[in-house]
Design a protein around this motif. Structure first.
Motif, short mmCIF file in Angstrom:
data_model
loop_
_atom_site.label_atom_id
_atom_site.label_comp_id
_atom_site.label_asym_id
_atom_site.label_seq_id
_atom_site.Cartn_x
_atom_site.Cartn_y
_atom_site.Cartn_z
N THR A 120 0.91 -1.15 -0.01
CA THR A 120 0.17 0.10 -0.01
C THR A 120 0.81 1.38 0.19
OG1 THR A 120 -1.61 -1.15 1.36
CG2 THR A 120 -1.79 1.15 1.19
N VAL A 121 0.55 2.01 -0.92
CA VAL A 121 1.40 3.31 -0.97
C VAL A 121 0.61 4.49 -0.20
CG1 VAL A 121 2.37 5.33 -2.34
CG2 VAL A 121 2.14 2.99 -3.37
N ILE A 122 1.30 4.82 0.71
CA ILE A 122 0.56 5.63 2.16
C ILE A 122 0.73 7.10 1.64
CG2 ILE A 122 0.85 3.90 3.54
CD1 ILE A 122 3.03 5.33 4.65
N GLY A 123 1.68 7.73 1.02
CA GLY A 123 2.00 8.96 0.52
C GLY A 123 2.96 9.28 -0.36
N THR A 124 3.09 10.27 -0.90
CA THR A 124 4.09 10.59 -1.85
C THR A 124 4.72 12.08 -1.44
OG1 THR A 124 2.62 11.69 -3.45
CG2 THR A 124 2.88 9.39 -3.86
N VAL A 125 6.09 12.24 -2.10
CA VAL A 125 6.59 13.51 -1.77
C VAL A 125 7.34 13.96 -3.06
CG1 VAL A 125 8.67 12.33 -0.87
CG2 VAL A 125 8.15 14.64 -0.31
#
Length: 278
Positions: free
Chosen positions: A77-82
């Protein structure tokens, strides 16, 4: 979480980790790059405010959370990007992961405890058994997992344990002395280990009575001796393995030290765009 306190704490963590600077990132200067945070284990996500707070201390980077706080995650699961300066992203990576893994582990364990007890009449609470410097994060994570906070610190209530009672001379004397110092908003809790102490604590008009290291059947029996106006706490010797046996024990809440002092971090990772993993 109080952002003023968390900012100060995160700054201390970064000072500890960065020292005089990170030489392994100096080559990248202000190179812009993308990255993502990924769950590698099933659990409950906690700490979505952490990445941006860390980046704000280091330089130019913008974190976009893809899941709400307290969301369930699965491996992959990808929880966030930056998006931001490569040096900023790499320098902040470990501090972010350390905190988010730790907090997500606490939230996950707390949720498991709540589900294991399966008694909506009894609240699951934490204790002051937290790692120094991490209490604000630990306590917050407990609430994300569906638990409640006990005292945040010694100044958030009066708790009279065996040593306080011994120093005062008796349980009644300890409560009487405490009343002289307690303000109108300060509650007094007394730890008891015998039926006689329960009755003495009731007569002394304690606000909260902690039934320490007692079996569920004993707690249920002693709670019948305590008027509804007095809050009851069950604590001591309670683990995930035996927690279900305390279901319907009649205590107001159960405090569990293992929520924060036996933390199994939730496995999370950070990958820059272009990373190749086997």
């Amino acid at each position: 979480m109080n952002p003023v306190i968390t900012k100060q704490t995160i700054e201390r963590f970064l000072i500890e980790d960065l020292g005089f600077g990170d030489p392994s990132t100096q080559m990248f200067a202000a190179q812009k790059i993308k990255g993502q945070f990924v769950a590698k284990q099933t659990g409950l996500l906690c700490g979505q405010a952490i990445p941006q707070q860390v980046y704000d201390c280091l330089g130019a980077a913008t974190y976009t959370p893809l899941l709400a706080e307290g969301s369930p995650v699965l491996p992959g699961t990808v929880i966030g990007t930056v998006v931001g300066d490569a040096g900023v992203l790499l320098a902040g990576e470990r501090t972010i992961l350390n905190l988010m893994q730790h907090m997500s582990g606490i939230a996950t364990t707390t949720q498991t405890a709540v589900q294991t007890l399966a008694d909506p009449e009894i609240k699951i609470a934490d204790t002051r058994k937290t790692t120094p410097g991490l209490r604000i994060f630990d306590k917050y994570a407990v609430t994300v997992g569906g638990g409640y906070n006990h005292r945040l610190g010694l100044d958030h209530g009066i708790m009279l344990k065996d040593n306080h009672i011994a120093a005062a001379g008796s349980l009644t004397a300890a409560v009487t002395k405490a009343r002289q110092y307690a303000g109108p908003m300060m509650q007094i809790e007394v730890e008891v280990e015998t039926k006689a102490q329960v009755l003495e604590a009731v007569a002394a008009k304690a606000d909260i009575i902690m039934l320490d290291n007692q079996k569920p059947e004993t707690i249920k029996t002693w709670c019948r001796l305590i008027p509804p106006s007095i809050i009851t706490e069950a604590s001591g010797g309670i683990t995930l393995a035996n927690l279900a046996t305390y279901r319907h024990c009649a205590a107001t809440f159960i405090s569990l030290g293992f929520l924060t002092n036996a933390v199994q971090p939730l496995d999370l990772s950070f990958y820059l765009e272009g990373v190749i993993k086997a």
